[in-house]
Each structure stands twice: as structure tokens, then as C-alpha cells.
Design a protein around this motif. Sequence first.
Motif, PDB file in Angstrom:
ATOM      1  N   ILE A 347     151.926  62.862  97.266  1.00 55.74           N
ATOM      2  CA  ILE A 347     152.541  62.629  96.066  1.00 55.74           C
ATOM      3  C   ILE A 347     151.639  61.610  95.231  1.00 55.74           C
ATOM      4  N   PHE A 348     151.411  60.488  95.724  1.00 57.79           N
ATOM      5  CA  PHE A 348     150.687  59.469  95.007  1.00 57.79           C
ATOM      6  C   PHE A 348     150.134  58.693  96.174  1.00 57.79           C
ATOM      7  N   GLN A 349     148.713  58.774  96.448  1.00 51.70           N
ATOM      8  CA  GLN A 349     147.994  57.734  97.263  1.00 51.70           C
ATOM      9  C   GLN A 349     147.145  56.979  96.388  1.00 51.70           C
ATOM     10  N   LEU A 350     147.289  55.689  96.299  1.00 55.19           N
ATOM     11  CA  LEU A 350     146.356  54.622  95.499  1.00 55.19           C
ATOM     12  C   LEU A 350     145.234  54.214  96.065  1.00 55.19           C
ATOM     13  N   GLY A 351     144.038  54.294  95.479  1.00 50.83           N
ATOM     14  CA  GLY A 351     142.917  53.544  95.864  1.00 50.83           C
ATOM     15  C   GLY A 351     142.597  52.289  95.133  1.00 50.83           C
ATOM     16  N   LEU A 352     142.548  50.998  95.760  1.00 50.04           N
ATOM     17  CA  LEU A 352     142.358  49.797  95.036  1.00 50.04           C
ATOM     18  C   LEU A 352     141.099  49.003  95.542  1.00 50.04           C
ATOM     19  N   PRO A 353     140.012  49.351  95.356  1.00 51.47           N
ATOM     20  CA  PRO A 353     139.035  48.213  95.581  1.00 51.47           C
ATOM     21  C   PRO A 353     139.038  47.139  94.799  1.00 51.47           C
ATOM     22  N   ASN A 354     138.480  45.972  95.312  1.00 55.42           N
ATOM     23  CA  ASN A 354     138.362  44.901  94.793  1.00 55.42           C
ATOM     24  C   ASN A 354     137.244  44.045  94.792  1.00 55.42           C
ATOM     25  N   VAL A 355     136.703  43.452  93.901  1.00 52.32           N
ATOM     26  CA  VAL A 355     135.336  42.489  93.904  1.00 52.32           C
ATOM     27  C   VAL A 355     135.958  41.175  93.450  1.00 52.32           C
ATOM     28  N   ASN A 356     135.566  40.147  94.494  1.00 55.40           N
ATOM     29  CA  ASN A 356     136.055  39.148  93.799  1.00 55.40           C
ATOM     30  C   ASN A 356     134.877  37.974  94.142  1.00 55.40           C
ATOM     31  N   GLU A 357     134.393  37.010  93.063  1.00 62.17           N
ATOM     32  CA  GLU A 357     133.186  36.386  93.190  1.00 62.17           C
ATOM     33  C   GLU A 357     133.665  35.003  92.485  1.00 62.17           C
ATOM     34  N   THR A 358     133.413  34.102  93.520  1.00 61.89           N
ATOM     35  CA  THR A 358     133.848  32.570  93.211  1.00 61.89           C
ATOM     36  C   THR A 358     132.772  31.410  93.230  1.00 61.89           C
ATOM     37  N   TRP A 359     132.698  30.721  92.172  1.00 59.61           N
ATOM     38  CA  TRP A 359     131.877  29.560  92.127  1.00 59.61           C
ATOM     39  C   TRP A 359     132.824  28.113  92.096  1.00 59.61           C
ATOM     40  N   SER A 360     132.444  27.272  92.854  1.00 61.98           N
ATOM     41  CA  SER A 360     133.530  26.155  92.539  1.00 61.98           C
ATOM     42  C   SER A 360     132.582  24.795  92.892  1.00 61.98           C
ATOM     43  N   GLN A 361     132.770  23.689  92.320  1.00 59.93           N
ATOM     44  CA  GLN A 361     132.161  22.313  92.367  1.00 59.93           C
ATOM     45  C   GLN A 361     133.073  21.419  92.126  1.00 59.93           C
ATOM     46  N   GLU A 362     133.116  20.286  93.130  1.00 62.25           N
ATOM     47  CA  GLU A 362     133.947  19.278  93.040  1.00 62.25           C
ATOM     48  C   GLU A 362     133.120  17.953  93.434  1.00 62.25           C
ATOM     49  N   LEU A 363     133.462  16.972  92.574  1.00 60.47           N
ATOM     50  CA  LEU A 363     133.169  15.422  92.913  1.00 60.47           C
ATOM     51  C   LEU A 363     134.163  14.579  93.263  1.00 60.47           C
ATOM     52  N   LEU A 364     134.196  14.111  94.503  1.00 58.65           N
ATOM     53  CA  LEU A 364     135.325  13.339  94.787  1.00 58.65           C
ATOM     54  C   LEU A 364     134.923  11.923  95.001  1.00 58.65           C
ATOM     55  N   LEU A 365     135.466  10.843  94.544  1.00 56.15           N
ATOM     56  CA  LEU A 365     135.346   9.228  94.737  1.00 56.15           C
ATOM     57  C   LEU A 365     136.482   8.651  95.374  1.00 56.15           C
ATOM     58  N   THR A 366     136.429   8.187  96.812  1.00 52.06           N
ATOM     59  CA  THR A 366     137.667   7.448  97.134  1.00 52.06           C
ATOM     60  C   THR A 366     137.217   6.066  97.176  1.00 52.06           C
ATOM     61  N   SER A 367     138.070   5.044  97.051  1.00 47.34           N
ATOM     62  CA  SER A 367     137.875   3.606  97.513  1.00 47.34           C
ATOM     63  C   SER A 367     137.854   3.193  98.757  1.00 47.34           C
ATOM     64  N   LYS A 368     137.285   2.138  98.862  1.00 50.26           N
ATOM     65  CA  LYS A 368     137.171   1.584 100.221  1.00 50.26           C
ATOM     66  C   LYS A 368     138.473   0.896 100.713  1.00 50.26           C
ATOM     67  N   PHE A 380     136.386  18.560  88.667  1.00 54.98           N
ATOM     68  CA  PHE A 380     136.506  19.973  89.445  1.00 54.98           C
ATOM     69  C   PHE A 380     135.897  20.913  88.472  1.00 54.98           C
ATOM     70  N   TYR A 381     135.258  21.938  88.943  1.00 54.86           N
ATOM     71  CA  TYR A 381     134.753  23.122  88.068  1.00 54.86           C
ATOM     72  C   TYR A 381     134.999  24.463  89.053  1.00 54.86           C
ATOM     73  N   PHE A 382     135.773  25.297  88.298  1.00 54.81           N
ATOM     74  CA  PHE A 382     136.095  26.513  89.277  1.00 54.81           C
ATOM     75  C   PHE A 382     135.766  27.617  88.282  1.00 54.81           C
ATOM     76  N   GLU A 383     135.152  28.864  88.847  1.00 56.74           N
ATOM     77  CA  GLU A 383     134.983  30.134  88.328  1.00 56.74           C
ATOM     78  C   GLU A 383     135.285  31.135  89.163  1.00 56.74           C
ATOM     79  N   ASN A 384     136.224  32.183  88.758  1.00 53.20           N
ATOM     80  CA  ASN A 384     136.233  33.267  89.626  1.00 53.20           C
ATOM     81  C   ASN A 384     136.596  34.572  88.662  1.00 53.20           C
ATOM     82  N   THR A 385     135.859  35.444  89.014  1.00 57.78           N
ATOM     83  CA  THR A 385     135.804  36.992  88.574  1.00 57.78           C
ATOM     84  C   THR A 385     136.029  37.897  89.601  1.00 57.78           C
TER      85      THR A 385
END
Length: 744
Positions: A347-368, A380-385
Motif C-alpha cells: 500500500i505505502f512503503q516510505l523511503g526517507l534518506p537523510n543528509v545531516n551536516e554539523t559544524w560547531s565551535q565552543e570556547l570554555l573558560l573555567t576558574s581555578k 558557542f556557535y552551532f550550524e546544522n543542515t
Amino acid sequence: MKNLRTRTSVFALAGAAALASLPAAAQVDGAAGQQDSAAAGEGAIIVTAQRRAEAQVDVPISITNLSSAALETASIQQLADIGKVTPALRFDFAGGFFQPTIRGIGTAVTTSGGGGNVGIYIDGFYSPNPLAADFDLISVDSIQVLKGPQGTLFGRNTTGGAILVSTREPSTSANAFEGRVRYGRYNEARAEAIANYVVSDRVALGVEGQYRRGDGWQREIATGERVGDYENWSFRLSMMAELSDSVELLVRYKHGETDDPSTMLAASLDTSDFGLGAPFGGLAGPYTTARNRIATGSVDEVFRSNSDVVQGTIRADIGFADLTSYSQYRSEKSDMSQDLDYSGADIFQLGLPNVNETWSQELLLTSKAGPRLQWTAGLFYFENTDTYLTYLDNAGNDWNSRVRLGGSSTTVKSYAAFLDATYEFTQQLFLTVGARYSKDKIVDAYWNHQLTAVEVPVPDISNDKLTPRVVLRYKPTDRTSIYASFTKGYKAAVLDVGGSCQIALTNYTCNDVRPEDINAYEVGFKYEERGLSFEAAAFYYDYKNLQVSIFRTGTAEIINAATSEIYGLEGSMRYEITPEFQLSAGASWVHARYKRFNEAPVYVRCAELGGAAAADCAANGVTFVVVPTTLENVTMQRTPEFTGFLGGRYETELAGGQVALSGNLFYSSRFFFGPSGIQFEQGDYATLALRAQWTAPDERFHVAAYGDNVTDSRFRTQAQYSSFGIGANWSKPATYGLEVGVRF
């Protein structure tokens, strides 16, 4: 290529900034900074829930902390298995989509740019793709489950909480190798290996890999053949380099491939509140509701994925604080093909390909460690397609047989800055204040016209959010804490390009799917002393604008449920009765209700409608429809009221070596899979895992016998609903086998 060069340059500059003009200070001490004085006590449990290493008793967050030994005791092989030892945590799948829920906060939304409500972090890196989030646990040191909104320190889409996975890193201490193989029921074979190689006193390499395959446990009703065979493998390469006395670099590359159709194999759902869920089953093809059987058409169900991940971590002592830079690129591709009528007819067979691409950058400072003011700050920067293609797979799921139905895509960009600080007024009284400012954008979004690849652009959207955190903590003793907290979390807005945007009846207008918003209040108590670790908490959540996925006009739409209220109690403990005998236990009670849910999707059989509505059903060839209904004070989706576990481990000497006997019992009360919270019930159930292991005197060899779900408890692991049918996936039967391991 231009975008690739630009992003690579940004990451390179971030790394260079971390390395520039650093003083020759003491060597870096771990990924998350220094631990406080309370953590220095012998046997203290150390966590990184506040982005720096601290004693768990001093962290005012509900935490389930799982060591590698605890994972072994409960026979935990994949991330989803940790629900067996974590109260109020569920893992559900919708097809191949991995969806955790904590204390009633989760999602069944599966769309481009959707994401979950629980953030998954692996070695400090955010893993956003719900199609690749469940994975085999190979070199895991610990897993921390943080409960409640983590919007300040961990950001967007952490309204339910965060799961932090920490794995082993290469070490310059010595060369080492560790490997194990196991074989069990349904011809399940698994092999793992981890190697550490010392290049010099400042450089070390790590190599690890795993392979897993097995036979399916279900049978097709027409042929009687077993279905669901799977094969997964992955490897990871790591390099740790001490660039100076104050700078450390960790670079990793991981590749993985999965071929596992198990989440695609669903029988028809048969429940007392609804009845048969395959509308075409009795009319056009055979069907089954049996837990070990499925009915499929001429095309096989598949789920395959291929992923590549590159990560770079720089840790630097910059004198007044510790700096950590996290740079990540992820490329994840998957392909699904699923029979959505759950019958033997095509009746209905669904095909569902997916392409996922992620870039991320984080800078973290912690006290002594040391000063009264302890703080964590970051950018923090994040990008996801995220791109989905949809196909009609009735003639086959190879690329030559598929018929294009459409598709959708979004690019999500997120920018954030955060600061969280704790001030010690006295040795007993502490105040924590923090906030995160986030800006989220969805750009370059489009959907495809049906039966074509023509892209229809959708206007960009953006939203800003400030998520504060305030905690007052009192320490009666060095090993006891009492705290009261307020935290805010949010799940970003969604562009419904995969649903309402494509519906002619709505004039191709996208639903306004607003961000979810939660205000959380919690009081808790923690104690850790003399072999006993105990914590308890009471919580109250005011939860608004839940994003809910429904099938109302032949296509999956996303809407906002108006308001919800959640409150409950939770506790866990770990007790070393003797050095040889340890017990652990945990339990949770969660009262989760939709206060008011306008236009809630309630599935109704056409035979119950009568008149013109029944005639419309017949004309459209279906046996059920979704009736929008206003509901008040009904249970929330996928939220059992009670969950709990009891685990134990006993060790003794035998034949010169060491024998370890362990087991874990998990219990869940009933809950409802349906998005309205009143349909598709799963009753209460319990599972039991057992393990017996003998380790040689020199600890270089071990042999173990294991069993999972040894009581053969059978329960539904998901209910799948669409306009073509309602299906059910069942738990795997009892499994058992042998394991052999070496270490040198």
C-alpha cells in the motif's frame, strides 16, 4: 568550497587564539578544569555537570552518574540501554529516530531542524542528529545524566536535561591493549578492541574499533523466514599531544556504518483503547498483531547509516583560568525504507534518506580552584543542515525503483554566550547565578513539490532567548548538601517544512511552531560518606508550547500543545555494604499532565463515526481518522508515573582469581505512546539483567556469562502512527551468551 574554507579558517583561528601568548604555567589538569576542595576527599564521586570537575555532592543538579563498572553490571551495550539504571529516563524510537525523555520532557517530532529535548554530549561535543544518536559504548569511562533544564550551561534543546558521555583518551603512561569478543543468542557476535601507543613522553595515539552482527528474532508471517539481520561497525583514531607545559591537543576521527532494520519492523498495533491499527490489513493484505511476527510486502525494510566525525580539543592553562576549545565537524547520512500500512500488501512503503551536516565551535573558560568565586564562561556557535528526501518505495528501495515524493531541508544556526558563577559566602552557604543568551536562526529552508525535486523556499525565522539559573546551596557538613534551584530552558522554534508547509488544504502555509518554554523549580538533598552516596529531589515544572507531531491531513504536522504541568519526587543511592558487596537503587514518581491541549490528535475508528464521516473514510480508503479534541488534565505522552531499578554486585576470590556476580532489575509503570496522552497504552513491565565474570589473578584475562531480559518480559518499545496505519515494535526476547576478554 568557499563555505568550507571559511568555516575551517574560523576553527583554525579559534585554535590559534587558544595557543597564543600562553604563560609557562603548570600542566593542564583535565578537560573541565580543577576540582574543588570537597572533591579531594578519598572516594569522592567526581562529575562535570557544571562544566568543571567537582564532587557530585557539591553539584546542585539531579545527576545519575554511571561508571564503567555500573554499565557492565546492567549489561549496557548501547546508549539507549542506560534507561535501565536511570529513574525517569526513557528512550523511544520513531522509525530510526532516537528520542530520549526525562521526567516527561521529550518529543516525538521527527522533521528537518526538529531535534530532541535532551542534549547528548560526547566528550564535550554536542551530537544533534536523532538518526545517529544511539551508538555502541566501547571505551566509555562514565555517563552522567543531568535532569531538569540545562539551558544555561548546555544551551538550546536541553529542556529535559543533558546526557554527558566521557570516553578514554590516549595516555603517555604506557602502551596498552584491551579486547573482548562475545557470542550470544540469535547468533549475535561482537568484537571490540582498544589500543594505546606511546610515541614519546608528550605524544600518544589511540585506536579503537567494534564490530557487531546478529540475526533478527522476528519472522515474516507469509514465509516463516526470520527477518531483521543486522551488522554495525565503527573505528576511532585519536592523537593526544602535549604541545607545551600548558597546552594540550586532542584530535579524533571516527567513522561508523550501520545496517540494522530492527526499528523499522513493526506489527499492527492492537490495543483495548483503539483496536486494530492497520486500516488496509484485513481489506487488501495479511496482517499480524503478534509480538514475534510481522507482515511485509514485496520490499524489505531497511535502516542504514554512514557517519564521519572530526573533533579537535585544545586545553590550555592561561594563568587566571583554564581554556578549552571544542571544534567539531560531523557528516551523517542515513537511509530508511518502511512499510507504513504494516500489512502484506504494497500500500505505502516510505523511503526517507537523510543528509545531516554539523559544524560547531565552543570556547570554555573555567576558574581555578581555591577562590570563593568559582565561575564558568563560554561562547558557542552551532550550524546544522538537515535535508530529507521522501520516496515511494513500493517498487523497491534501490535508487532505480524509487519514485520521488518530495522532501525538505533547513539550516539551523545558533550563537550563544553564557556565564555561570558560584560564590561561597561561608563554608556552608553558596549562591549560584548564571545566564545564557542565545540567538537561533533557521535559514535556507525549503520544501519540495510533490512528485518533483522543485524547491519551494520558506522565509527565514529567528528568535532570541535568555535562560537564567539561580541556586542557593547549604552544606551542613563537608559531605552533605541541601539546595533549592530555579532554572529556565527552551527548545528552539521549528519550521514545519516537512509537514503543514506542504498541505494544499492549508494553502501551503507553515504552522507557527513556537519555541517550547519551561520554568523548573527543584529542591534536593545529597549525602556522600563512608561508602554511601545518596541523593533525593522534588521538582515542579511549568511547561508551555510543547511541540507535538500529529497526522491530521495525510501528512505529519507539528503543532504546539498549550500548557503542561509536571511535578514529582526522585531518589537514588549507592551503598558499599562491604568492600566485596555493593548495592545501588533508584526510583522516581512523575505526575505529568497536559493542563490544556487544544486540538489534541485523537485517533477514532471510522466505524464509530457513522454518517457522512464514515462515507468519507470509505472514499479515502482508510479505517480511522484523527479528530481534533480539546483535552484537559490528561497524562503526557511517553511518561510512566513510576520507574525504578535495583542493582547489586558481589566479588569473591575463586581459583586464584576474582569472581564478580552482578544483576540489575528495572521496572516501569504503564504509559501512553499516543501524542494526546490517552491512547496506545503500554502496561507496566520489568526487565532483569545478570552477569557472572571470572578475572585471572594478573587481571589480563576474563571470561563472563551474561543474560539480558532473562525473564523474557515482552512489551512495546514504540507505537508508530501515520495516515496509512498504526504499528507496534516489541522488545527483544531474552538474550544470553559468553564473553572473553584480554588486557595487557
